[in-house]
Design a protein around this motif. Structure first.
Motif, mmCIF file in Angstrom:
data_model
loop_
_atom_site.group_PDB
_atom_site.id
_atom_site.type_symbol
_atom_site.label_atom_id
_atom_site.label_comp_id
_atom_site.label_asym_id
_atom_site.label_seq_id
_atom_site.Cartn_x
_atom_site.Cartn_y
_atom_site.Cartn_z
ATOM 1 N N PRO A 57 0.818 -1.212 0.000
ATOM 2 C CA PRO A 57 0.000 0.000 0.000
ATOM 3 C C PRO A 57 0.858 1.271 0.000
ATOM 4 O O PRO A 57 0.379 2.334 -0.341
ATOM 5 N N GLY A 58 2.128 1.163 0.369
ATOM 6 C CA GLY A 58 3.031 2.322 0.405
ATOM 7 C C GLY A 58 3.830 2.462 -0.880
ATOM 8 O O GLY A 58 3.306 2.352 -1.978
ATOM 9 N N ASP A 59 5.137 2.683 -0.732
ATOM 10 C CA ASP A 59 6.024 2.929 -1.878
ATOM 11 C C ASP A 59 6.308 1.649 -2.652
ATOM 12 O O ASP A 59 6.560 0.597 -2.066
ATOM 13 N N ASN A 60 6.271 1.757 -3.985
ATOM 14 C CA ASN A 60 6.555 0.645 -4.894
ATOM 15 C C ASN A 60 7.381 1.160 -6.061
ATOM 16 O O ASN A 60 7.172 2.279 -6.517
ATOM 17 N N THR A 61 8.293 0.337 -6.546
ATOM 18 C CA THR A 61 8.999 0.624 -7.790
ATOM 19 C C THR A 61 8.377 -0.265 -8.852
ATOM 20 O O THR A 61 8.373 -1.492 -8.719
ATOM 21 N N LEU A 62 7.811 0.337 -9.879
ATOM 22 C CA LEU A 62 7.172 -0.387 -10.974
ATOM 23 C C LEU A 62 7.931 -0.096 -12.260
ATOM 24 O O LEU A 62 8.746 0.828 -12.324
ATOM 25 N N LEU A 63 7.670 -0.871 -13.293
ATOM 26 C CA LEU A 63 8.311 -0.703 -14.595
ATOM 27 C C LEU A 63 7.261 -0.497 -15.666
ATOM 28 O O LEU A 63 6.177 -1.060 -15.583
ATOM 29 N N TRP A 64 7.589 0.290 -16.682
ATOM 30 C CA TRP A 64 6.758 0.368 -17.867
ATOM 31 C C TRP A 64 7.683 0.213 -19.069
ATOM 32 O O TRP A 64 8.880 0.496 -18.993
ATOM 33 N N ALA A 65 7.109 -0.264 -20.160
ATOM 34 C CA ALA A 65 7.845 -0.387 -21.423
ATOM 35 C C ALA A 65 6.830 -0.503 -22.544
ATOM 36 O O ALA A 65 5.703 -0.939 -22.328
ATOM 37 N N HIS A 66 7.196 -0.078 -23.724
ATOM 38 C CA HIS A 66 6.324 -0.255 -24.887
ATOM 39 C C HIS A 66 7.178 -0.433 -26.125
ATOM 40 O O HIS A 66 8.308 0.035 -26.198
ATOM 41 N N GLY A 67 6.621 -1.142 -27.075
ATOM 42 C CA GLY A 67 7.298 -1.364 -28.349
ATOM 43 C C GLY A 67 6.667 -0.520 -29.430
ATOM 44 O O GLY A 67 5.838 0.356 -29.176
ATOM 45 N N SER A 68 7.053 -0.800 -30.664
ATOM 46 C CA SER A 68 6.538 -0.022 -31.795
ATOM 47 C C SER A 68 5.497 -0.794 -32.597
ATOM 48 O O SER A 68 5.020 -0.315 -33.610
ATOM 49 N N SER A 69 5.149 -2.014 -32.133
ATOM 50 C CA SER A 69 4.121 -2.803 -32.822
ATOM 51 C C SER A 69 3.386 -3.630 -31.775
ATOM 52 O O SER A 69 3.698 -3.570 -30.587
ATOM 53 N N ASP A 70 2.433 -4.435 -32.236
ATOM 54 C CA ASP A 70 1.693 -5.283 -31.297
ATOM 55 C C ASP A 70 2.292 -6.684 -31.189
ATOM 56 O O ASP A 70 1.660 -7.597 -30.688
ATOM 57 N N VAL A 71 3.524 -6.850 -31.639
ATOM 58 C CA VAL A 71 4.242 -8.119 -31.558
ATOM 59 C C VAL A 71 5.289 -8.004 -30.457
ATOM 60 O O VAL A 71 5.975 -6.983 -30.355
ATOM 61 N N LEU A 72 5.386 -9.035 -29.594
ATOM 62 C CA LEU A 72 6.380 -9.021 -28.535
ATOM 63 C C LEU A 72 7.769 -8.877 -29.135
ATOM 64 O O LEU A 72 8.156 -9.620 -30.029
#
Length: 148
Positions: A57-72
């Motif tokens: 409920p307190g502090d968390n380190t999260l990650l985000w990332a995105h590519g340039s297409s809908d393929v992994l």
């Protein structure tokens, strides 16, 4: 495939990023859609699961990332970053990486500003927002199961 799943990140190559086993696929209320050029992914995640980093409920380190297409595939050096998020207050910190060279449009950029999230907002009753940086908005609501 339009499935929202949990993955094991075993390395940087595509073949090292694999969906977790079916018994570990505990996300619920999942959906993914593209609307007005934005990808919107929704899911409910159990905060404490065996063998996974606990979300508190307190502090968390999260990650985000995105590519340039809908393929992994590889997202590129500037299309990923960690960020800090306090799920009690909704307060967040901007990521250390620079803005990507191809940022997505900011939600509602031509209309109302993104609502601020702060200590007076109850993220269990309404959606909270964290502007990661220009073009990248994290919007979330905390589901608290009955009896907890």
């Amino acid at each position: 495939d339009n499935k929202v799943e949990k993955y094991n990140l075993g390395g940087k190559s595509d073949n090292a990023v694999l969906p977790m086993s079916e018994s570990n696929q505990t996300l619920s209320d999942t959906s993914i859609e593209v609307k007005d050029g934005q990808t919107i992914m929704k899911f409910t995640k159990i905060m404490k699961e065996a063998g996974e980093i606990e979300i508190t409920p307190g502090d968390n380190t999260l990650l985000w990332a995105h590519g340039s297409s809908d393929v992994l595939g590889y997202h590129g050096f500037t299309s990923k970053s960690p960020f800090e998020l306090n799920l009690s207050s909704g307060a967040g910190e901007e990521p250390a990486n620079e803005t990507p060279s191809n940022p997505a449009p900011t939600p509602d950029s031509d209309s109302a500003p993104v609502p601020e999230t702060g200590p007076d907002k109850d993220c269990t009753k309404e959606f909270c927002d964290n502007q990661l940086f220009s073009g990248y908005l994290l919007r979330y609501q905390i589901n608290v199961p009955d009896g907890t």
